[in-house]
Design an enzyme around this catalytic site. Sequence first.
Site, mmCIF file in Angstrom:
data_model
loop_
_atom_site.group_PDB
_atom_site.id
_atom_site.type_symbol
_atom_site.label_atom_id
_atom_site.label_comp_id
_atom_site.label_asym_id
_atom_site.label_seq_id
_atom_site.Cartn_x
_atom_site.Cartn_y
_atom_site.Cartn_z
ATOM 1 N N GLY A 55 -60.867 -32.985 113.016
ATOM 2 C CA GLY A 55 -60.232 -32.164 114.048
ATOM 3 C C GLY A 55 -60.148 -32.815 115.415
ATOM 4 O O GLY A 55 -60.056 -32.123 116.427
ATOM 5 N N HIS B 17 -48.805 -38.844 112.379
ATOM 6 C CA HIS B 17 -49.159 -39.851 111.371
ATOM 7 C C HIS B 17 -49.646 -41.104 112.106
ATOM 8 O O HIS B 17 -48.993 -41.536 113.071
ATOM 9 C CB HIS B 17 -47.949 -40.172 110.471
ATOM 10 C CG HIS B 17 -48.256 -41.168 109.406
ATOM 11 N ND1 HIS B 17 -48.958 -40.841 108.261
ATOM 12 C CD2 HIS B 17 -48.015 -42.495 109.334
ATOM 13 C CE1 HIS B 17 -49.117 -41.937 107.533
ATOM 14 N NE2 HIS B 17 -48.577 -42.951 108.158
ATOM 15 N N ASN C 217 -57.645 -34.415 116.591
ATOM 16 C CA ASN C 217 -56.314 -34.106 117.155
ATOM 17 C C ASN C 217 -56.263 -32.655 117.628
ATOM 18 O O ASN C 217 -55.653 -32.353 118.648
ATOM 19 C CB ASN C 217 -55.218 -34.383 116.122
ATOM 20 C CG ASN C 217 -54.855 -35.856 116.064
ATOM 21 O OD1 ASN C 217 -54.179 -36.360 116.939
ATOM 22 N ND2 ASN C 217 -55.353 -36.536 115.054
ATOM 23 N N ASN D 144 -45.899 -33.124 112.444
ATOM 24 C CA ASN D 144 -47.039 -33.852 111.877
ATOM 25 C C ASN D 144 -47.319 -35.076 112.719
ATOM 26 O O ASN D 144 -46.400 -35.670 113.288
ATOM 27 C CB ASN D 144 -46.711 -34.264 110.430
ATOM 28 C CG ASN D 144 -47.871 -34.991 109.757
ATOM 29 O OD1 ASN D 144 -49.003 -34.533 109.780
ATOM 30 N ND2 ASN D 144 -47.579 -36.153 109.174
ATOM 31 N N GLU E 134 -52.396 -41.169 119.146
ATOM 32 C CA GLU E 134 -52.345 -39.813 118.589
ATOM 33 C C GLU E 134 -52.673 -38.734 119.615
ATOM 34 O O GLU E 134 -51.938 -37.735 119.767
ATOM 35 C CB GLU E 134 -53.327 -39.685 117.425
ATOM 36 C CG GLU E 134 -52.965 -40.552 116.238
ATOM 37 C CD GLU E 134 -53.964 -40.408 115.126
ATOM 38 O OE1 GLU E 134 -54.294 -39.271 114.769
ATOM 39 O OE2 GLU E 134 -54.401 -41.439 114.611
ATOM 40 N N ASP F 66 -43.909 -37.775 105.124
ATOM 41 C CA ASP F 66 -43.718 -38.592 106.349
ATOM 42 C C ASP F 66 -42.264 -39.045 106.502
ATOM 43 O O ASP F 66 -41.985 -40.114 107.053
ATOM 44 C CB ASP F 66 -44.646 -39.827 106.322
ATOM 45 C CG ASP F 66 -46.107 -39.450 106.147
ATOM 46 O OD1 ASP F 66 -46.826 -40.210 105.455
ATOM 47 O OD2 ASP F 66 -46.516 -38.396 106.657
ATOM 48 N N LEU G 228 -54.287 -32.628 104.943
ATOM 49 C CA LEU G 228 -54.031 -33.450 103.757
ATOM 50 C C LEU G 228 -53.584 -32.603 102.576
ATOM 51 O O LEU G 228 -54.123 -32.693 101.479
ATOM 52 C CB LEU G 228 -55.308 -34.245 103.411
ATOM 53 C CG LEU G 228 -55.781 -35.180 104.515
ATOM 54 C CD1 LEU G 228 -57.069 -35.862 104.127
ATOM 55 C CD2 LEU G 228 -54.701 -36.202 104.866
HETATM 56 C C1 GRF Z 1 -56.871 -39.308 111.092
HETATM 57 O O1 GRF Z 1 -56.684 -40.388 110.200
HETATM 58 C C2 GRF Z 1 -55.677 -39.217 111.975
HETATM 59 O O2 GRF Z 1 -55.192 -40.501 112.253
HETATM 60 C C3 GRF Z 1 -54.707 -38.455 111.128
HETATM 61 O O3 GRF Z 1 -55.495 -37.564 110.345
HETATM 62 C C4 GRF Z 1 -56.843 -38.047 110.289
HETATM 63 C C5 GRF Z 1 -57.853 -37.028 110.759
HETATM 64 O O4 GRF Z 1 -57.514 -36.626 112.045
HETATM 65 N N1 GRF Z 1 -53.741 -37.766 111.938
HETATM 66 P P1 GRF Z 1 -58.378 -35.476 112.813
HETATM 67 O O5 GRF Z 1 -59.527 -36.179 113.473
HETATM 68 O O6 GRF Z 1 -58.858 -34.488 111.758
HETATM 69 O O7 GRF Z 1 -57.431 -34.868 113.792
#
Ligand code: GRF
Length: 205
Positions: A12, A110, A14, A108, A181, A151, A91
């Site tokens: 989490g 990536h 992001n 999204n 990101e 993607d 995911l």
């Molecule tokens: C990381 O590999 C990020 O680059 C991708 O998802 C994975 C987990 O991200 N977007 P987060 O820390 O759960 O946001």
Amino acid sequence: MLRIAVCVSGGGTNLQAIIDAIGSGKISNTEIVRVISNKKDAYALTRAAENGIGAVCVSRKDFPDKESFNDALIQAVDEAQPDLVVLAGFLVVLPEKMIQKYRRRIINIHPSLIPSFCGNGFYGLKVHEAALARGVKITGATVHFVDEGTDTGPIIKQKAVEVREGDTPEILQKRVMEQAEWQILPETIDEIANGELLIGMERKH
Ligand code: GRF
């Protein structure tokens, strides 16, 4: 006020970047109305709880088949009545029904410069392992609209990050997160919240 639902599976970071950007005013006119995780132990759920954000977990293990899981996922999103769905390290392959229902309203993040190192099997550290194995000097991150592919949706924003001598996948991942990101995802949300980027079905002429 832009209502966003954030879908997560892991740490989490992001999601945290979005929370922090709202707190600092880097993102304005936006409210995270729900966090949705497919993993009960996702630390992202702790981040949501610590910030008073409602969260639900929709775990595939709790459903007899993919169809009923998909229906529960769509219901969890619909209940929040979001304007925008943000996949932040999520995911799960989204059900087509959801992509159609939220056309141009799902984005999204990536961790590569699409079209490099993306598609099936390219997620998390695997992306950075592939970039290092190929020997690229520049990588980065991409924000894109989500369509039926993996993607493959229209690219919205990208930011480049240098690859350094001696980088490991973990070091490179951290640099891409910090320098790309955690910058371009909040920037994109703020642009949508303030009408600089239009979402939803394009108006037919
Ligand atoms: C990381 O590999 C990020 O680059 C991708 O998802 C994975 C987990 O991200 N977007 P987060 O820390 O759960 O946001």
